[in-house]
Design a protein around this motif. Structure first.
Motif, PDB file in Angstrom:
ATOM      1  N   LYS A  99       0.865  -1.185   0.000  1.00  0.00           N
ATOM      2  CA  LYS A  99       0.000   0.000   0.000  1.00  0.00           C
ATOM      3  C   LYS A  99       0.902   1.236   0.000  1.00  0.00           C
ATOM      4  O   LYS A  99       1.793   1.361   0.834  1.00  0.00           O
ATOM      5  N   LEU A 100       0.634   2.153  -0.942  1.00  0.00           N
ATOM      6  CA  LEU A 100       1.487   3.328  -1.124  1.00  0.00           C
ATOM      7  C   LEU A 100       0.657   4.600  -1.036  1.00  0.00           C
ATOM      8  O   LEU A 100      -0.390   4.719  -1.693  1.00  0.00           O
ATOM      9  N   PHE A 101       1.136   5.554  -0.222  1.00  0.00           N
ATOM     10  CA  PHE A 101       0.525   6.877  -0.125  1.00  0.00           C
ATOM     11  C   PHE A 101       1.463   7.871  -0.789  1.00  0.00           C
ATOM     12  O   PHE A 101       2.629   8.000  -0.392  1.00  0.00           O
ATOM     13  N   VAL A 102       0.972   8.573  -1.802  1.00  0.00           N
ATOM     14  CA  VAL A 102       1.764   9.544  -2.562  1.00  0.00           C
ATOM     15  C   VAL A 102       1.301  10.940  -2.187  1.00  0.00           C
ATOM     16  O   VAL A 102       0.115  11.271  -2.322  1.00  0.00           O
ATOM     17  N   MET A 103       2.234  11.775  -1.720  1.00  0.00           N
ATOM     18  CA  MET A 103       1.867  13.077  -1.182  1.00  0.00           C
ATOM     19  C   MET A 103       2.739  14.174  -1.760  1.00  0.00           C
ATOM     20  O   MET A 103       3.949  14.005  -1.935  1.00  0.00           O
ATOM     21  N   ASP A 104       2.140  15.317  -2.070  1.00  0.00           N
ATOM     22  CA  ASP A 104       2.867  16.492  -2.541  1.00  0.00           C
ATOM     23  C   ASP A 104       2.060  17.734  -2.197  1.00  0.00           C
ATOM     24  O   ASP A 104       0.829  17.669  -2.101  1.00  0.00           O
ATOM     25  N   ALA A 105       2.754  18.866  -2.041  1.00  0.00           N
ATOM     26  CA  ALA A 105       2.067  20.117  -1.749  1.00  0.00           C
ATOM     27  C   ALA A 105       1.400  20.700  -2.988  1.00  0.00           C
ATOM     28  O   ALA A 105       0.544  21.577  -2.880  1.00  0.00           O
ATOM     29  N   SER A 106       1.802  20.234  -4.170  1.00  0.00           N
ATOM     30  CA  SER A 106       1.254  20.728  -5.430  1.00  0.00           C
ATOM     31  C   SER A 106       0.099  19.838  -5.882  1.00  0.00           C
ATOM     32  O   SER A 106       0.279  18.641  -6.120  1.00  0.00           O
TER      33      SER A 106
END
Length: 333
Positions: A99-106
């Motif tokens: 399980k992968l959580f991908v996070m960015d401020a954009s």
């Protein structure tokens, strides 16, 4: 068509690394809103395959193969988001991520990464996407097994604080992997820009972000300060060749690595920019007419503390002295 060639120089056991002054105070070094805007633009400019970003992300993920364990739940922080997501989403080569959580401020960067994921044939890993700032992680404590950041954390105003939040998000014996740009990055551009400003404007102002230099003794100390155990640091230098200084700037814009200093002066004057390009070419151009640009990448590895991990022996518990060792080896010579 851009012609880019890539060399790699390794500098293991890097001891003299200096990192920028990142404290837990409210000092603002980078304009985070400007950086979000730059990354929104980069989301539409980044090519499907960037040799530099692909190489850095692959080298970072390769470190998972050295670990004799799996990491079912992973968090991927901003930076080189699409290449690292592709690597972690690929089956049988991602450290056992399920399980992968991908996070960015954009928002645009997250959306571009999401679109690329759904268009890919490699969707063996359950992947979730969220928009959030690396400086304020919306992640529960002790909830993930792996935190990965590829070329993103060097834009945070509080680097130790961001790393501490990453450690807290990890479960005990969880792994932190990060790659940041070091102080030798774009050294050729710094020199050319400085000389051009002195010639055309009679003074200098920061045009290239300070990245990682000069305050904490080394990256190992930074990991220790953030509370990680078994810290590991190594440094690579990549030399990328461009047709011109303009092509270099376009590549930096596509990567989202354009200057984001909060106290940056106005846009560089046209004649100064032209002088920078001319000086760059005259000082650094190769025989084939291309110009090189150095990218120094600092790889950091750290673990959240767990009782099963190796621990240093108590001071003074050694049973053999260095004098005895010296005498033994000296007598054999």
């Amino acid at each position: 068509m851009r012609r880019v060639s890539l060399w790699r120089k390794q500098a293991w056991a890097f001891r003299s690394l200096r990192l920028a002054t990142f404290s837990t105070s409210k000092v603002t070094i980078f304009d985070r809103q400007l950086k979000r805007t730059q990354r929104d633009r980069a989301a539409w400019l980044t090519p499907s395959h960037d040799p530099l970003l692909h190489t850095v992300s692959q080298n970072l993920v390769d470190r998972l193969q050295d670990c004799n364990k799996t990491f079912p739940t992973a968090l991927c922080l901003g930076g080189s988001l699409q290449p690292i997501t592709r690597s972690l989403s690929a089956p049988h080569a991602n450290g056992g991520v399920e399980k992968l959580f991908v996070m960015d401020a954009s928002y645009d960067m997250v959306q571009a990464c999401k679109n690329a994921y759904h268009a890919s044939n490699h969707r063996a890993v359950e992947t979730h996407f969220l928009v959030a700032d690396e400086e304020f992680l919306p992640i529960k404590e002790s909830s993930v097994d792996l935190v990965v950041s590829c070329l993103g954390l060097h834009w945070t105003n509080d680097l130790p604080g961001a790393m501490i939040q990453s450690r807290l998000a990890l479960k005990p014996d969880g792994l932190f992997l990060a790659a940041i740009l070091g102080g030798e990055t774009l050294k050729e551009l710094r020199i050319a820009c400085t000389l051009a400003q002195m010639e055309r404007e009679g003074g200098i102002s920061p045009r290239v972000s300070p990245l990682a230099q000069a305050c904490v003794r080394d990256a190992g100390n930074l990991l220790t300060r953030a509370g990680f155990t078994l810290p590991g640091v190594d440094v690579d230098e990549y030399i990328v060749k461009y047709e011109s200084a303009l092509e270099l700037i376009e590549h930096l814009r596509a990567m989202g690595e354009i200057n984001a200093l909060s106290q940056m002066n106005s846009i560089l004057k046209r004649d100064t920019a032209l002088a920078t390009a001319a000086i760059y070419d005259s000082m650094f151009s190769a025989e084939d007419g291309t110009i090189p640009a150095t990218f120094q990448v600092i790889y950091m590895t750290g673990w959240r503390e767990h009782s099963s991990q190796q621990k240093a022996k108590r001071r003074g518990s050694a049973t053999v002295s260095f004098n005895d060792i010296q005498k033994q080896f000296g007598s054999q010579s």
